[in-house]
Design a protein around this motif. Structure first.
Motif: not given
Length: 391
Positions: A183-209
């Protein structure tokens, strides 16, 4: 259908036939229900960067010469191609659809086994439709539920009530995961995953800097500029790591976006909170409960609550979690307070990054300058994170 000119963005399919079919399907005992008039207006403006388009509907009906009125919220896929593509890729709408169609009903079925909990629900009622890209929900505002004033943040009463409800939601997810592991398979992490590293970095790093540059200009807080730059250099790795559900570790179904604007409160005549509903389940993830707790604690309580009552909030959460598990016969699955405190410590970076990236939005503040609400609140948080060894 009655529409005002400024509400021309309402899609044409939100018409009398759509609502009549939806309501008849929901109320099988009312096959003669007829929709007389529909009034629909958008809740969100064009261009809002949200995971769905939202509409508020008031439906005038008639059945056997009796008049009825229904207040509904309609959520549908965002209309912009870019957002629609992102929502599909991340399974955002599919996840929320699954929550309302399967997960919440399964949770409510568990509660129905206990007389004292039989009437308990966590969110709005879902009215199933034939459209796979649309949710129709009861409008909780019409039943007296309302948002707290987010710019003031939540006092202790509101925080305790919110966390008790979150704990019950988490507890029932533990039971579901035991009874139906898949029942929890649908809710596996889908954003903070290795495959989205570049997208996460584009969001987090400029905001933090950018935040580091801002903070460095505040008298007495100059040292935090370099501290936040260090966080920016490590944030992507840290966030991907803490969001990952690890084998053998504590895991629950997280709401994923548990902050003041997704929590509705109902009050008595003395303005005491009598009930809480949670909305917007698009970001649900199966992970440590500390993620929901970190996000809530570092975005939503007022400073006095966070400074003086942090351990009380954790104890109230843990007690409610244990109570729900116990009354349903799953008390042996309650993790200890020490385990919860360790989870909070291990996931502290999630609270820090959440505060850095989302606090301005939570406070509804565009102004981050001298003496702004954001500045005063974030300065307190910086000192808190420093004192606890997180910065």
């Amino acid at each position: 259908m009655e529409l005002r000119p400024e509400y021309s963005a309402v899609p044409s399919w939100l018409d009398t036939d759509f609502f009549e079919t939806t309501l008849r399907n929901a109320y099988h005992e009312k096959p003669d229900l007829r929709v007389i008039k529909v009034f629909v207006r958008p809740i969100t403006a064009k261009g809002d960067n949200l995971g769905s388009a939202l509409y508020r509907a008031v439906i005038d009906c008639e059945i056997e010469s009796n008049s009825l009125k229904y207040h509904l919220i309609v959520k549908s896929f965002p209309t912009g191609d870019l957002f629609r593509q992102l929502v599909v890729e991340m399974g955002v709408f599919r996840r929320e659809f699954h929550i309302y169609k399967f997960t919440l009903p399964a949770m409510h079925a568990l509660l129905n086994k206990v007389p004292d909990l039989k009437e308990s629900t966590f969110s709005a009622r879902n009215f199933p439709t034939s459209r796979t890209d649309t949710l129709v929900l009861e409008d909780l505002n019409a039943d007296g539920y309302q948002l707290a004033e987010r710019s003031h943040q939540l006092d202790l009463q509101h925080c305790v009530a919110a966390l008790r409800t979150l704990a019950n939601f988490h507890a029932l997810s533990i039971i579901l995961s035991i009874n139906v592991p898949r029942s929890m398979e649908t809710f596996r992490e889908s954003f903070y995953i290795e495959e989205r590293r570049e997208m996460i970095a584009e969001f987090l790093e400029p905001n933090l800097l950018s935040l580091a540059d801002l903070v460095e200009g505040w008298t007495g807080f100059e040292r935090f500029g370099d501290k936040l730059r260090m966080v920016a250099s490590q944030a992507v790795d840290c966030i991907i790591n803490v969001a990952k559900a690890k084998r053998g570790s504590i895991a629950v179904l997280n709401h994923g976006d548990f902050w003041v604007n997704n929590i509705l409160f109902k009050y008595n005549d003395y303005h005491a909170v009598t009930d809480v509903k949670i909305v917007d389940f698009q970001s649900c993830r199966y992970a440590s409960p500390a993620l929901d707790l970190q996000y809530f604690i570092y975005t939503s309580p007022d400073e006095s609550v966070r400074t003086d009552h942090l351990d009380l909030l954790l104890r109230e959460y843990h007690a409610s979690l244990g109570s729900t598990l116990g009354v349903l016969g799953y008390g042996d699955y309650l993790f200890s307070m020490d385990q919860l405190r360790q989870e909070m410590k291990d996931k502290a970076i999630y609270g820090l990054v959440s505060a850095c990236t989302d606090l301005g939005t939570v406070l509804g503040q565009q102004d981050c300058g001298e003496n702004s609400i954001f500045q005063r609140t974030f300065q307190h948080l910086l000192l808190h994170f420093e004192m606890n060894g997180i910065l």
